[in-house]
Motif scaffolding. Structure first.
Motif, PDB file in Angstrom:
ATOM      1  N   UNK A   1       0.726  -1.302  -0.069  1.00  0.00           N
ATOM      2  CA  UNK A   1       0.076   0.131   0.075  1.00  0.00           C
ATOM      3  C   UNK A   1       0.987   1.284  -0.056  1.00  0.00           C
ATOM      4  N   UNK A   2       1.819   1.259   0.820  1.00  0.00           N
ATOM      5  CA  UNK A   2       2.804   2.165   0.906  1.00  0.00           C
ATOM      6  C   UNK A   2       3.913   2.431  -0.235  1.00  0.00           C
TER       7      UNK A   2
ATOM      8  N   UNK B   1      17.001  -0.805  -0.714  1.00  0.00           N
ATOM      9  CA  UNK B   1      16.442   0.027  -1.874  1.00  0.00           C
ATOM     10  C   UNK B   1      15.318   1.293  -1.428  1.00  0.00           C
ATOM     11  N   UNK B   2      14.692   0.991  -0.330  1.00  0.00           N
ATOM     12  CA  UNK B   2      13.690   1.970   0.334  1.00  0.00           C
ATOM     13  C   UNK B   2      14.668   3.111   0.823  1.00  0.00           C
TER      14      UNK B   2
ATOM     15  N   UNK C   1       7.214  -1.691   8.100  1.00  0.00           N
ATOM     16  CA  UNK C   1       6.604  -2.818   8.200  1.00  0.00           C
ATOM     17  C   UNK C   1       7.222  -3.675   7.708  1.00  0.00           C
ATOM     18  N   UNK C   2       7.949  -3.979   6.813  1.00  0.00           N
ATOM     19  CA  UNK C   2       8.602  -5.263   6.035  1.00  0.00           C
ATOM     20  C   UNK C   2       9.852  -5.517   7.256  1.00  0.00           C
ATOM     21  N   UNK C   3      10.479  -4.503   7.623  1.00  0.00           N
ATOM     22  CA  UNK C   3      11.547  -4.699   8.781  1.00  0.00           C
ATOM     23  C   UNK C   3      11.148  -5.508  10.202  1.00  0.00           C
TER      24      UNK C   3
ATOM     25  N   UNK D   1       7.629   5.475   1.897  1.00  0.00           N
ATOM     26  CA  UNK D   1       8.620   4.269   1.864  1.00  0.00           C
ATOM     27  C   UNK D   1       8.966   4.196   3.277  1.00  0.00           C
ATOM     28  N   UNK D   2       9.388   5.127   4.100  1.00  0.00           N
ATOM     29  CA  UNK D   2       9.742   5.088   5.597  1.00  0.00           C
ATOM     30  C   UNK D   2       8.754   4.211   6.263  1.00  0.00           C
ATOM     31  N   UNK D   3       7.489   4.571   6.050  1.00  0.00           N
ATOM     32  CA  UNK D   3       6.507   3.485   6.724  1.00  0.00           C
ATOM     33  C   UNK D   3       6.510   1.973   6.157  1.00  0.00           C
TER      34      UNK D   3
END
Length: 462
Positions: free
Chosen positions: A256-257, A317-318, A439-441, A433-435
Motif C-alpha cells: 500500500x505504501x 532500496x527503500x 512494516x517489512x523490517x 517508503x519510510x513506513x
C-alpha cells in the motif's frame, strides 16, 4: 500437491538441480509486464492530466474518480482470482495463459475508451469517466492477475523466481520508459487533444497486446493442481485465505505504501515539468534518464538478493529512495540536479518493487504449506488488492492534493502551488517508503531460509 508434469520435474525445479528456466522463457515472461505497462502506465501517467486539462473535470473530482474506480477494482480482484482458481476444467494451454490472450485485447479496448471525453454536459463527462475507468479496472484484473500468478506455476526455485522478478521489473520499467518518453510528444503532434489522446493510446495498446502474446506463447506452466480447491468458492473462503496467511498480510500492508509512493511520483512529474520547470516537454528528457537509470536496480537485484536476501535488499532500496527524494525536495528546482537525485530515487524504488514479485510467489507456497491447497489466483489477487488500494490512494491524493495547493490548469502557478507540487512529488513518497521499511523490517518473518524449508516439505508431501 497434484502436478501435471509430474513429481520428478517439480523436484528438480525445487532443488535447483535442473537447468532451470530458459533465457527465452524469462525474457518472454518479462514481455508480459512490458505489455501490461503499455496499458496500465498510460492511466498512471496521463489520465489525471487528461481529466483535468482536456475533459475539464475539476482536480478534486478527478481524484474521486481514481479513488472510487480503484476501490471497485480492488474488490473485484479477489473475485476474479478465485474464479480462476476454482476452474474445474484446465485445458492443455494451462490455468493462466489463456487469460493473457483475451484479457489483453479487452484491456486494450477499455484503455482507449478511458481517454475519450464525450461532448456532453459536465455531469455526463463525470459519469462517463467513472464508468469507463471502473470497467477498465475490471478488465485489468482479468489480464493482470493470471499474469502475476503465472510465475508461481513456472518454478518453485527461489533463485529462478528472483530472476523472473528481475525480468518482470525490467519489462515494467521498459514500458514506463517508452510510454513516459514518447506518448506526450506524439499527442502534441495533434492540434486537437481530444483526438490525439485516444489515437496514441490505441497505438500503445496494440504494442501491449503483442507483448502479452509473446508471454503467452513462450511461458510454460509446470506446477498446476489437477483439481480446484475442495472448499466452495465464497467470500468466507477468500477472507479465510487472506487471514490465515500472515506473510501475505504484511506484504499487502507494505505494498500500500510502496505503490502509492511510486504512482503518485509518476502522476505528479508531468505537473512538475510543466509548471516548476516551465516546459512540459522536459518530462520526456527527464524520464529518459530517470527511468533509464533505474534499470541498474533491476540489473543488481539478483546479486543483491543472493548476498543479503530478499527482505534486506528491499529495505536497502527503500533507504536509497527516501534519502534521494528528501534531499531533492530541499534543493533548488534545477533540472540537472533534480534529474540526478530523481534517478537515484528511482533506482532505489525499483528494487523493492521488483522483489515483491518474488515474495508473492513465496507466499503462495506458504499458503499451500499452511492450508494444503494451492491458490495462486486467490493469493495473487489479494496481493493485487493492495496495489489497487495504493493506486486509488495515490490517484485520490494527487487530485485532492492539487486542489488543496490551489492548482488551476493551464495558468502560471503561485509560489505556494509550485512548492505544493514539489512536495507531492517528493515528500509523500519519502514518507510512504519510510513506513514501508518499518512494516517489512519488523513484521515480515518468511525468510529465504524458511521458504526453502517449506518447499522441501511440500516436495516431501508429493
Amino acid at each position: 500437491m497434484a502436478l501435471k508434469e509430474g513429481y520428478d520435474e517439480l523436484k528438480q525445479s525445487v532443488t535447483g538441480k535442473s537447468k532451470g528456466l530458459s533465457m527465452k522463457e524469462k525474457i518472454s515472461y518479462g514481455f508480459g509486464d512490458f505489455g501490461n505497462g503499455f496499458m496500465f502506465d498510460l492511466g498512471q501517467l496521463y489520465l489525471l492530466k487528461f481529466f483535468t486539462d482536456v475533459a475539464g473535470i475539476p482536480a478534486t473530482a478527478a481524484g474521486g474518480i481514481f479513488l472510487a474506480s480503484k476501490l471497485f477494482a480492488a474488490v473485484c480482484d479477489p473475485i476474479v482470482g478465485s474464479s480462476i482458481d476454482y476452474r474445474k476444467n484446465i485445458g492443455p494451454r494451462g490455468k493462466f495463459r489463456p487469460y493473457l490472450l483475451i484479457g489483453s485485447i479487452v484491456l486494450a479496448i477499455l484503455t482507449v475508451l478511458t481517454f475519450i471525453s464525450p461532448n456532453v454536459s459536465p455531469t455526463g463527462k463525470l459519469v462517463y469517466a467513472y464508468v469507463s475507468y471502473m470497467l477498465w479496472g475490471l478488465g485489468y484484473s482479468f489480464a493482470n492477475i493470471p499474469y502475476g500468478s503465472l510465475s508461481a506455476s513456472m518454478t518453485q526455485n527461489s533463485a529462478e523466481r528472483t530472476s523472473l522478478a528481475s525480468f518482470r521489473q525490467a519489462g515494467s520499467l521498459g514500458a514506463l520508459f517508452f510510454t513516459s518518453i514518447i506518448v506526450m510528444p506524439l499527442i502534441l503532434l495533434f492540434s486537437n487533444a481530444h483526438l490525439g489522446y485516444p489515437v496514441i493510446m490505441g497505438a500503445m495498446s496494440l504494442i501491449g497486446i503483442a507483448s502479452f502474446y509473446i508471454c503467452y506463447r513462450n511461458c510454460k506452466e509446470r506446477i498446476v493442481p489437477q483439481s480446484p480447491p475442495k472448499e466452495k468458492l465464497s467470500a468466507k473462503a477468500i477472507i479465510k485465505t487472506f487471514a490465515a496467511n500472515k506473510p501475505l498480510l504484511v506484504l499487502v500492508l507494505m505494498t500500500v505504501f510502496t505503490i502509492s509512493a511510486y504512482n503518485l511520483k509518476s502522476a505528479m512529474l508531468i505537473y512538475f515539468a510543466q509548471y516548476n520547470l516551465g516546459n512540459v516537454k522536459l518530462m520526456s528528457y527527464m524520464n529518459f534518464i530517470i527511468i533509464g537509470s533505474s534499470f541498474l536496480g533491476v540489473f543488481l537485484l539478483p546479486r543483491l538478493v543472493k548476498r543479503f536476501g530478499k527482505k534486506k535488499t528491499a529495505i536497502l532500496g527503500m533507504v536509497i529512495s527516501v534519502a534521494a527524494d528528501s534531499l531533492n525536495f530541499f534543493m533548488p528546482s534545477n533540472i540537472y540536479l533534480f534529474t540526478i537525485l530523481a534517478s537515484i530515487a528511482f533506482i532505489g524504488i525499483s528494487i523493492p518493487n521488483g522483489i515483491t514479485w518474488a515474495l508473492v510467489s513465496d507466499i503462495i507456497d506458504y499458503g499451500e504449506w499452511k492450508s494444503g491447497e494451492r491458490k495462486e489466483g486467490t493469493t495473487y489477487s489479494l496481493f493485487n488488492f493492495s496495489r489497487k488500494l495504493a493506486q486509488s490512494l495515490s490517484g485520490f491524493l494527487s487530485g485532492i492534493g492539487l486542489g488543496l495547493i490551489g492548482y488551476i490548469p493551464n495558468v502560471a502557478q503561485s509560489a505556494g502551488t509550485l512548492l505544493g507540487i514539489k512536495g507531492l512529488l517528493l515528500l509523500y513518497p519519502a514518507f510512504a517508503l519510510t513506513v514501508a521499511m518499518l512494516v517489512i523490517g519488523l513484521m515480515y518473518k518468511l525468510t529465504d531460509q524458511k521458504h526453502a524449508e517449506i518447499v522441501s516439505e511440500l516436495q516431501t508431501r508429493g
